[in-house]
Design an enzyme around this catalytic site. Structure first.
Site, mmCIF file in Angstrom:
data_model
loop_
_atom_site.group_PDB
_atom_site.id
_atom_site.type_symbol
_atom_site.label_atom_id
_atom_site.label_comp_id
_atom_site.label_asym_id
_atom_site.label_seq_id
_atom_site.Cartn_x
_atom_site.Cartn_y
_atom_site.Cartn_z
ATOM 1 N N ARG A 1 -2.931 7.064 1.499
ATOM 2 C CA ARG A 1 -3.335 8.239 2.275
ATOM 3 C C ARG A 1 -2.282 8.838 3.200
ATOM 4 N NH1 ARG A 1 -8.683 5.880 4.688
ATOM 5 N NH2 ARG A 1 -7.333 4.067 4.536
ATOM 6 N N ARG B 1 0.829 -1.215 0.000
ATOM 7 C CA ARG B 1 0.000 0.000 0.000
ATOM 8 C C ARG B 1 0.864 1.267 0.000
ATOM 9 N NH1 ARG B 1 -5.425 -0.137 1.371
ATOM 10 N NH2 ARG B 1 -6.226 -2.207 1.522
ATOM 11 N N ASP C 1 -7.270 -1.661 -7.067
ATOM 12 C CA ASP C 1 -7.763 -2.297 -5.846
ATOM 13 C C ASP C 1 -8.176 -3.724 -6.155
ATOM 14 O OD1 ASP C 1 -8.497 -1.477 -2.929
ATOM 15 O OD2 ASP C 1 -10.117 -2.774 -3.595
ATOM 16 N N ARG D 1 -6.693 12.498 -4.607
ATOM 17 C CA ARG D 1 -7.914 11.803 -4.174
ATOM 18 C C ARG D 1 -9.065 12.785 -3.973
ATOM 19 N NH1 ARG D 1 -11.822 9.832 -3.515
ATOM 20 N NH2 ARG D 1 -12.582 8.189 -2.133
ATOM 21 N N TYR E 1 -15.526 -10.244 0.514
ATOM 22 C CA TYR E 1 -16.164 -8.934 0.302
ATOM 23 C C TYR E 1 -17.429 -9.088 -0.536
ATOM 24 C CZ TYR E 1 -11.967 -6.702 2.168
ATOM 25 O OH TYR E 1 -10.950 -6.298 2.997
HETATM 26 O O1 1CP Z 1 0.092 1.200 -3.293
HETATM 27 C C1 1CP Z 1 -0.452 0.118 -3.400
HETATM 28 O O2 1CP Z 1 -0.166 -0.876 -2.689
HETATM 29 C C2 1CP Z 1 -1.421 -0.120 -4.562
HETATM 30 C C3 1CP Z 1 -2.788 0.099 -4.308
HETATM 31 C C4 1CP Z 1 -3.691 -0.842 -3.502
HETATM 32 C C5 1CP Z 1 -3.619 -2.221 -3.268
HETATM 33 C C6 1CP Z 1 -2.525 -3.187 -3.616
HETATM 34 C C7 1CP Z 1 -4.885 -0.370 -2.933
HETATM 35 C C8 1CP Z 1 -5.329 1.035 -2.967
HETATM 36 N N1 1CP Z 1 -5.577 -1.441 -2.432
HETATM 37 C C9 1CP Z 1 -4.814 -2.589 -2.595
HETATM 38 C C10 1CP Z 1 -5.153 -3.960 -2.216
HETATM 39 C C11 1CP Z 1 -6.302 -4.205 -1.302
HETATM 40 N N2 1CP Z 1 -7.539 -3.601 -1.282
HETATM 41 C C12 1CP Z 1 -6.328 -5.235 -0.330
HETATM 42 C C13 1CP Z 1 -5.182 -6.203 -0.114
HETATM 43 C C14 1CP Z 1 -4.102 -5.621 0.733
HETATM 44 C C15 1CP Z 1 -4.411 -5.477 2.197
HETATM 45 O O3 1CP Z 1 -4.788 -6.474 2.824
HETATM 46 O O4 1CP Z 1 -4.229 -4.367 2.705
HETATM 47 C C16 1CP Z 1 -7.569 -5.216 0.312
HETATM 48 C C17 1CP Z 1 -8.054 -6.110 1.443
HETATM 49 C C18 1CP Z 1 -8.340 -4.176 -0.292
HETATM 50 C C19 1CP Z 1 -9.738 -3.798 0.005
HETATM 51 C C20 1CP Z 1 -9.796 -2.366 0.400
HETATM 52 N N3 1CP Z 1 -9.778 -1.334 -0.491
HETATM 53 C C21 1CP Z 1 -9.735 -1.827 1.687
HETATM 54 C C22 1CP Z 1 -9.635 -2.623 2.981
HETATM 55 C C23 1CP Z 1 -10.957 -2.714 3.630
HETATM 56 C C24 1CP Z 1 -10.926 -3.649 4.830
HETATM 57 O O5 1CP Z 1 -11.708 -4.592 4.847
HETATM 58 O O6 1CP Z 1 -10.111 -3.410 5.741
HETATM 59 C C25 1CP Z 1 -9.749 -0.427 1.571
HETATM 60 C C26 1CP Z 1 -9.748 0.598 2.672
HETATM 61 C C27 1CP Z 1 -9.772 -0.131 0.178
HETATM 62 C C28 1CP Z 1 -9.704 1.208 -0.468
HETATM 63 C C29 1CP Z 1 -8.337 1.579 -0.900
HETATM 64 N N4 1CP Z 1 -7.576 0.817 -1.771
HETATM 65 C C30 1CP Z 1 -6.381 1.468 -2.035
HETATM 66 C C31 1CP Z 1 -6.403 2.711 -1.282
HETATM 67 C C32 1CP Z 1 -5.307 3.736 -1.299
HETATM 68 C C33 1CP Z 1 -7.618 2.751 -0.575
HETATM 69 C C34 1CP Z 1 -8.090 3.882 0.331
HETATM 70 C C35 1CP Z 1 -9.267 4.580 -0.268
HETATM 71 C C36 1CP Z 1 -9.109 6.064 -0.509
HETATM 72 O O7 1CP Z 1 -8.037 6.600 -0.762
HETATM 73 O O8 1CP Z 1 -10.159 6.719 -0.475
#
Ligand code: 1CP
Length: 345
Positions: free
Chosen positions: A32, A28, A78, A41, A153
């Site tokens: 943020r 990640r 994502d 964003r 999900y």
């Molecule tokens: O920089 C990077 O790593 C690339 C971007 C990336 C990746 C690889 C994002 C951006 N998401 C992911 C993978 C992802 N998404 C996972 C696997 C990794 C992990 O376990 O952390 C999972 C479970 C998600 C699902 C997801 N998307 C969540 C988690 C929700 C939960 O159940 O806890 C969230 C918060 C998101 C939104 C998201 N995805 C990425 C960002 C930067 C964000 C935040 C949203 C925003 O900026 O508004």
């Protein structure tokens, strides 16, 4: 004579070649905790719009590489673009995470596997733009969510701490569940193959919810679908380099590694370094596994732990990373210190 090809230390490590100091990237790493990410964003209407805008997604992918001496870029997207592309309703509420219209056993017929790669065309365009923008010694990592994690999900409609909705769905509706896994395995293979063709060097399978499963469920819901993806991708991209991250796999990391055939296993931070090192064959690469909160706290405790992890994995190919994603509260100077510590500068 043509010039010698440039070595990508992270890709070389995935392919089994141990480096003097481990290459490093951060799960990640775009996100943020970076003010320049928050600025972009704020300008877009929704998170998915950001994922489907090649210009902006390329820009946020590159942001962490401008600040830190990281060895890889990871595609900004994502794991939930797959359900979105399959026609399930997906949205991201600011500060609350993803929301999906929960999938019921009789709702599988509404998923639309046929046109899903067309829907993901902007993401593949992002991959090729990143490829042209990054330095030749940087590795480009593509990814997808593993079927079980994506299914949690799709079935639960949101993140949960115990994944009970999906675990019960699998137990009560085994046929519908198997059909869902088939759809996700096939979609993931097609999506990852196109990421490789668009320029990804390596892909990572994010199995973020490999916890809370008994050994039978782990074998059926985690190991087998990931094995099928590795095999399916390599049928089209021979020897495709693949990192698997089964977060929470604990005592199951050895069978996960042996059966799936991934090149590198991502180790979460709750797994003891010595346990992982003893459980996995010495030729197999590992990735990890600093607690993200040690990075938030920073300082000497972090530097000490980084060195312990590097020493603990000194006998095998090792990619340094966190043991789960970086959190928004992380101070940027601590990331600078982390990368400098890993690089030994
Ligand atoms: O920089 C990077 O790593 C690339 C971007 C990336 C990746 C690889 C994002 C951006 N998401 C992911 C993978 C992802 N998404 C996972 C696997 C990794 C992990 O376990 O952390 C999972 C479970 C998600 C699902 C997801 N998307 C969540 C988690 C929700 C939960 O159940 O806890 C969230 C918060 C998101 C939104 C998201 N995805 C990425 C960002 C930067 C964000 C935040 C949203 C925003 O900026 O508004």
């Amino acid at each position: 004579m043509s010039p010698a090809p440039v070595v990508k230390p992270l890709l070389a490590t995935v392919l089994g070649e141990r480096q003097e100091r481990p290459p490093v990237w951060i799960m990640r790493q775009a996100g943020r905790y970076l003010p320049e990410y928050r600025a972009i964003r704020e300008k877009v209407g929704s998170f998915l719009e950001l994922c489907y805008s090649p210009d902006l997604a390329t820009e946020v992918t590159l942001q962490p590489l401008r600040r830190f001496d990281l060895d890889a870029a990871i595609l900004f997207s994502d794991i939930l673009v797959i359900p979105d592309a399959l026609g399930q309703t997906v949205s991201f509420e600011t500060g609350e995470g993803p929301r999906l219209e929960p999938l019921h056993p009789d709702g599988l017929g509404r998923l639309r596997p046929d046109g899903f790669l067309d829907h993901l065309a902007p993401v593949l365009e992002t991959v090729s733009r990143i490829r042209s923008a990054i330095a030749p010694d940087k590795t480009l990592i593509g990814f997808c969510g593993s079927p079980w994690t994506v299914a949690t999900y799709m079935i639960g409609g949101r993140g949960s701490s115990d994944q009970a909705a999906a675990r019960l769905f699998a137990l009560r509706h085994p046929d519908a569940f198997a059909q869902l896994m088939d759809i996700l395995v096939e979609a993931s293979i097609a999506y990852l193959v196109t990421q490789f063709r668009a320029g990804a060097d390596v892909v990572q399978l994010f199995e973020s919810w490999a916890l809370n499963l008994d050994e039978l469920a782990f074998a059926a819901q985690v190991i087998e679908p990931n094995r099928r993806i590795v095999e399916g991708v390599r049928r089209q991209i021979p020897n495709a380099p693949i990192i698997g991250f089964p977060r929470g796999a604990a005592g199951m990391i050895a069978p996960y590694a042996a059966v799936t055939g991934v090149n590198v296993v991502g180790i979460d931070y709750a797994t003891p370094v010595g346990f992982a090192d003893a459980a996995l064959p010495k030729t197999l690469g590992v990735q990890g596994n600093l607690d993200p909160l040690r990075l938030v706290a920073g300082g000497v405790q972090m530097e000490k732990r980084v060195e312990e992890i590097i020493a603990g994995f000194a006998g095998r190919p090792h990619i340094f990373n966190l043991g789960h994603g970086i959190v928004p509260e992380t101070p940027i100077e601590h990331v600078e210190l982390l990368v400098a510590t890993v690089k030994g500068v």
